[in-house]
Design a protein around this motif. Structure first.
Motif, PDB file in Angstrom:
ATOM      1  N   ARG A  31       0.336  38.536 -29.532  1.00  0.00           N
ATOM      2  CA  ARG A  31       1.620  38.291 -28.869  1.00  0.00           C
ATOM      3  C   ARG A  31       2.777  38.849 -29.688  1.00  0.00           C
ATOM      4  O   ARG A  31       2.749  38.841 -30.919  1.00  0.00           O
ATOM      5  N   LEU A  32       3.783  39.330 -28.975  1.00  0.00           N
ATOM      6  CA  LEU A  32       5.004  39.844 -29.583  1.00  0.00           C
ATOM      7  C   LEU A  32       6.193  39.160 -28.925  1.00  0.00           C
ATOM      8  O   LEU A  32       6.077  38.606 -27.832  1.00  0.00           O
ATOM      9  N   MET A  33       7.332  39.214 -29.579  1.00  0.00           N
ATOM     10  CA  MET A  33       8.555  38.745 -28.946  1.00  0.00           C
ATOM     11  C   MET A  33       8.808  39.590 -27.703  1.00  0.00           C
ATOM     12  O   MET A  33       8.457  40.775 -27.662  1.00  0.00           O
ATOM     13  N   TRP A  76       9.211  32.816 -29.429  1.00  0.00           N
ATOM     14  CA  TRP A  76       9.528  33.734 -30.516  1.00  0.00           C
ATOM     15  C   TRP A  76       9.160  33.152 -31.875  1.00  0.00           C
ATOM     16  O   TRP A  76       8.842  33.877 -32.822  1.00  0.00           O
ATOM     17  N   ASN A  77       9.175  31.816 -31.983  1.00  0.00           N
ATOM     18  CA  ASN A  77       8.876  31.183 -33.275  1.00  0.00           C
ATOM     19  C   ASN A  77       7.384  31.146 -33.582  1.00  0.00           C
ATOM     20  O   ASN A  77       6.984  30.641 -34.633  1.00  0.00           O
ATOM     21  N   SER A  78       6.557  31.677 -32.681  1.00  0.00           N
ATOM     22  CA  SER A  78       5.115  31.761 -32.969  1.00  0.00           C
ATOM     23  C   SER A  78       4.768  33.038 -33.719  1.00  0.00           C
ATOM     24  O   SER A  78       3.643  33.184 -34.211  1.00  0.00           O
ATOM     25  N   PRO A  84      17.052  34.237 -31.327  1.00  0.00           N
ATOM     26  CA  PRO A  84      17.841  33.982 -32.550  1.00  0.00           C
ATOM     27  C   PRO A  84      17.189  34.681 -33.734  1.00  0.00           C
ATOM     28  O   PRO A  84      16.527  34.058 -34.573  1.00  0.00           O
ATOM     29  N   ILE A  85      17.379  35.981 -33.792  1.00  0.00           N
ATOM     30  CA  ILE A  85      16.649  36.812 -34.737  1.00  0.00           C
ATOM     31  C   ILE A  85      16.944  36.426 -36.180  1.00  0.00           C
ATOM     32  O   ILE A  85      16.129  36.681 -37.088  1.00  0.00           O
ATOM     33  N   GLU A  86      18.081  35.786 -36.418  1.00  0.00           N
ATOM     34  CA  GLU A  86      18.397  35.353 -37.774  1.00  0.00           C
ATOM     35  C   GLU A  86      17.413  34.289 -38.267  1.00  0.00           C
ATOM     36  O   GLU A  86      17.295  34.040 -39.468  1.00  0.00           O
TER      37      GLU A  86
END
Length: 206
Positions: A184-186, A171-173, A48-50
């Motif tokens: 770490r990356l998405m 992703w929220n990290s 959810p990139i938004e």
């Protein structure tokens, strides 16, 4: 007036396409590149990139450095990773970094690259978190694996540094200091970086 209208229309079209080339900001932002996909048989979910701050989305930016193209520069303070391009540009990714007590810096090189890697928690981590003992021989790859879709293993003069550039299902990290030292990356971003970076590439962690 007609010229101004054409320029404004072009700028709006670029923004709607998920990239921006206006002014001194990013030269290209890949906001539309985080959708669901199948990769090596694994169904990666949409990010959810938004909900991800704009600055942490993958983008091409102006970046002056004396390091040669292909070098990776990690800015742990700003939570950015730069993959150096030519002509004063770089691909910038948002990252998560080591929490307090697990930070590191220095120079290393990518010695190995793995798609959908197995994760083996270090002995020190198992000691801190005994529940991880079940994975002492390795956690199989998958959507819940902490290394995510890709991992690049960093070695220095002493051999394996123990640190990795890797994906993460969390992703929220991104933008936070909460890992055990690895960068770490998405998942969608680590796949992009993995395809760009070569074994032997120099990695500078500031």
């Amino acid at each position: 007036m007609r010229v101004k209208s054409i320029i404004l229309a072009a700028a709006l079209s670029a923004v709607l396409a998920g990239c921006s080339t206006v002014g001194l900001g990013p030269m290209q932002v890949f906001s539309n590149d985080y959708g669901a996909r199948t990769d090596a048989g694994y169904a990666l979910p949409r990010i959810p990139i938004e909900k991800v701050p704009y600055k942490y989305r993958r983008q091409i930016v102006r970046y002056e450095t004396s390091e040669k193209p292909g070098t990776i520069i990690v800015d742990t303070n700003q939570k950015f990773l730069y993959f150096v391009l030519d002509n004063g540009k770089a691909v910038r990714y948002g990252i998560g970094v080591g929490r307090e007590g697990f930070e590191w810096h220095g120079t290393a090189r990518i010695a190995l690259k793995r798609e959908w890697p197995t994760w083996t928690p270090p002995g020190a981590m198992i000691k801190r978190q005994p529940e991880l003992a079940k994975w002492r021989n390795g956690m199989p790859p998958g959507l819940s694996n902490p290394l995510g879709a890709r991992a690049m293993y960093l070695f220095n003069k002493g051999g394996d540094s123990g640190y990795r550039l890797h994906g993460s299902p969390e992703w929220n990290s991104i933008g936070h200091a909460m890992s055990s030292g690895c960068i770490r990356l998405m998942n969608q971003d680590i796949i992009d970086l993995y395809d760009r970076a070569e074994v032997g590439a120099k990695v500078i962690v500031m």
